[in-house]
Design a protein around this motif. Structure first.
Motif, mmCIF file in Angstrom:
data_model
loop_
_atom_site.group_PDB
_atom_site.id
_atom_site.type_symbol
_atom_site.label_atom_id
_atom_site.label_comp_id
_atom_site.label_asym_id
_atom_site.label_seq_id
_atom_site.Cartn_x
_atom_site.Cartn_y
_atom_site.Cartn_z
ATOM 1 N N ALA A 24 0.834 -1.203 0.000
ATOM 2 C CA ALA A 24 0.000 0.000 0.000
ATOM 3 C C ALA A 24 0.868 1.252 0.000
ATOM 4 O O ALA A 24 0.596 2.216 -0.730
ATOM 5 C CB ALA A 24 -0.930 -0.003 1.207
ATOM 6 N N LEU A 25 1.919 1.251 0.798
ATOM 7 C CA LEU A 25 2.824 2.394 0.864
ATOM 8 C C LEU A 25 3.525 2.611 -0.473
ATOM 9 O O LEU A 25 3.629 3.739 -0.950
ATOM 10 C CB LEU A 25 3.847 2.189 1.978
ATOM 11 N N GLU A 26 3.988 1.525 -1.083
ATOM 12 C CA GLU A 26 4.656 1.627 -2.377
ATOM 13 C C GLU A 26 3.720 2.243 -3.428
ATOM 14 O O GLU A 26 4.111 3.140 -4.164
ATOM 15 C CB GLU A 26 5.126 0.249 -2.840
ATOM 16 N N GLN A 27 2.472 1.779 -3.463
ATOM 17 C CA GLN A 27 1.541 2.339 -4.437
ATOM 18 C C GLN A 27 1.218 3.796 -4.111
ATOM 19 O O GLN A 27 1.137 4.627 -5.001
ATOM 20 C CB GLN A 27 0.253 1.538 -4.504
ATOM 21 N N GLY A 28 1.038 4.120 -2.843
ATOM 22 C CA GLY A 28 0.747 5.495 -2.453
ATOM 23 C C GLY A 28 1.839 6.460 -2.880
ATOM 24 O O GLY A 28 1.568 7.524 -3.438
ATOM 25 N N LEU A 29 3.093 6.088 -2.642
ATOM 26 C CA LEU A 29 4.214 6.937 -3.050
ATOM 27 C C LEU A 29 4.282 7.056 -4.572
ATOM 28 O O LEU A 29 4.568 8.125 -5.113
ATOM 29 C CB LEU A 29 5.523 6.387 -2.488
ATOM 30 N N SER A 30 4.000 5.969 -5.269
ATOM 31 C CA SER A 30 3.997 5.978 -6.732
ATOM 32 C C SER A 30 2.905 6.901 -7.279
ATOM 33 O O SER A 30 3.123 7.637 -8.245
ATOM 34 C CB SER A 30 3.792 4.561 -7.258
ATOM 35 N N LEU A 31 1.737 6.887 -6.658
ATOM 36 C CA LEU A 31 0.639 7.746 -7.105
ATOM 37 C C LEU A 31 0.969 9.220 -6.910
ATOM 38 O O LEU A 31 0.644 10.053 -7.756
ATOM 39 C CB LEU A 31 -0.655 7.382 -6.365
ATOM 40 N N ILE A 32 1.617 9.550 -5.798
ATOM 41 C CA ILE A 32 2.032 10.940 -5.569
ATOM 42 C C ILE A 32 3.021 11.367 -6.644
ATOM 43 O O ILE A 32 2.919 12.446 -7.217
ATOM 44 C CB ILE A 32 2.645 11.110 -4.169
ATOM 45 N N THR A 33 3.990 10.496 -6.940
ATOM 46 C CA THR A 33 4.987 10.777 -7.965
ATOM 47 C C THR A 33 4.330 10.971 -9.328
ATOM 48 O O THR A 33 4.783 11.775 -10.133
ATOM 49 C CB THR A 33 6.022 9.634 -8.037
ATOM 50 N N SER A 34 3.226 10.251 -9.569
ATOM 51 C CA SER A 34 2.498 10.353 -10.837
ATOM 52 C C SER A 34 1.640 11.612 -10.926
ATOM 53 O O SER A 34 1.058 11.884 -11.969
ATOM 54 C CB SER A 34 1.609 9.127 -11.034
#
Length: 76
Positions: A24-34
């Motif tokens: 969940a954390l990995e996806q959350g950080l990826s979404l912010i970066t996107s």
């Protein structure tokens, strides 16, 4: 334990389920970066966290974006 990652765009709210905190954390950080906005991670007890705050709580120290911006010493 279950974690929900949610994020907003101009026209929609997206939501994903994860069985692990790290995914969940990995996806959350990826979404912010996107570039998605209002990215939140909610646990099964209803506690809501931003990915950056959750990262800092888990691993301490600087947040991932701050670490990348800091200069690194080079060996001579």
């Amino acid at each position: 334990m279950s974690f929900t990652v949610s994020a907003d765009t101009a026209s929609r709210v997206y939501s994903w389920q994860h069985g692990s905190l790290l995914s969940a954390l990995e996806q959350g950080l990826s979404l912010i970066t996107s570039g998605l906005s209002d990215v939140r991670i909610v646990d099964s007890e209803g506690r809501s966290h931003s990915p950056a705050a959750l990262y800092q709580r888990l691993f301490g120290g600087a947040q991932p974006t701050e670490q990348a911006a800091q200069p690194r010493a080079r060996a001579a």
